[in-house]
Design an enzyme around this catalytic site. Structure first.
Site, PDB file in Angstrom:
ATOM      1  N   VAL A   1       5.737   1.690  23.139  1.00 42.28           N
ATOM      2  CA  VAL A   1       4.404   1.098  23.020  1.00 42.28           C
ATOM      3  C   VAL A   1       3.367   2.137  23.427  1.00 42.28           C
ATOM      4  CG1 VAL A   1       2.872  -0.691  23.924  1.00 42.28           C
ATOM      5  CG2 VAL A   1       5.276  -1.214  23.474  1.00 42.28           C
ATOM      6  N   CYS A   2       2.307   2.227  22.637  1.00 43.43           N
ATOM      7  CA  CYS A   2       1.229   3.169  22.908  1.00 43.43           C
ATOM      8  C   CYS A   2      -0.078   2.392  23.072  1.00 43.43           C
ATOM      9  CB  CYS A   2       1.102   4.181  21.776  1.00 43.43           C
ATOM     10  SG  CYS A   2      -0.171   5.414  22.064  1.00 43.43           S
ATOM     11  N   ILE A   3      -0.389   2.051  24.321  1.00 43.46           N
ATOM     12  CA  ILE A   3      -1.675   1.424  24.644  1.00 43.46           C
ATOM     13  C   ILE A   3      -2.261   2.163  25.837  1.00 43.46           C
ATOM     14  CG2 ILE A   3      -1.217  -0.861  23.666  1.00 43.46           C
ATOM     15  CD1 ILE A   3      -0.536  -1.848  26.481  1.00 43.46           C
TER      16      ILE A   3
END
Length: 168
Positions: free
Chosen positions: A88-90
């Site tokens: 996940v890329c947040i």
């Protein structure tokens, strides 16, 4: 020998989630390891992911909460902000401090006040509102922008598969 502060904090957060569950997800330890959590996210209502059951793993460093955990979907995921390997890329999972490329402010990145709850709620929000301007998965972002019908069809297949896997 006493437990590290990070382990004590994670135990407290796990206990809090068991006493006060949050709608939309559940979490528990992976193999009784306080630094590895299994998370089940229910696809948010009114989104393409609605009805899906998405498994993910949160991996916490021993320096938590000074450093962020990593999160990776174990269930297949097609989303502009999820790498093809499921990571996940947040913003809130990015190392604290200023962004070297100037895309994110320090306030958007990891802060020690974040908890498992705030992380997962941010991921649920990400499912509701993909950010195709800064994609982790360029193919998904391109399809999201250029061919919304194909994107929707692919996500619907993933949702169906996640439902089948959850109940098999």
């Amino acid at each position: 020998m006493s437990e590290p502060q990070s382990a004590l904090l994670l135990r407290r957060q796990l206990k809090e989630l068991s006493i006060h569950p949050v709608q939309g997800f559940s979490a528990g330890l992976h193999d009784d390891n306080i630094y590895e959590w299994d998370v089940m996210i229910v696809g948010p209502e009114g989104t393409l992911y609605e009805g899906g059951f998405f498994k993910a793993r949160l991996s916490f460093p021993s320096s938590y909460p000074q450093a962020p955990p990593t999160m990776r979907f174990v269930t297949d995921m097609w989303h502009p902000n999820v790498y093809e390997d499921g990571r996940v890329c947040i913003s809130i999972l990015h190392e604290p401090g200023e962004d070297q490329w100037g895309y994110e402010s320090a306030a958007e990145r990891w802060l020690p006040v974040h908890t498992v709850e705030t992380i997962v709620l941010s991921v649920i929000s990400m499912l509701s509102s993909p950010n195709d301007e800064s994609p982790a998965n360029a193919k998904a972002a391109k399809e999201f922008r250029d061919d919304p019908a194909a994107f929707k069809k692919r996500v619907q297949r993933i949702v169906r598969r996640s439902e089948e896997d959850a109940f098999s």
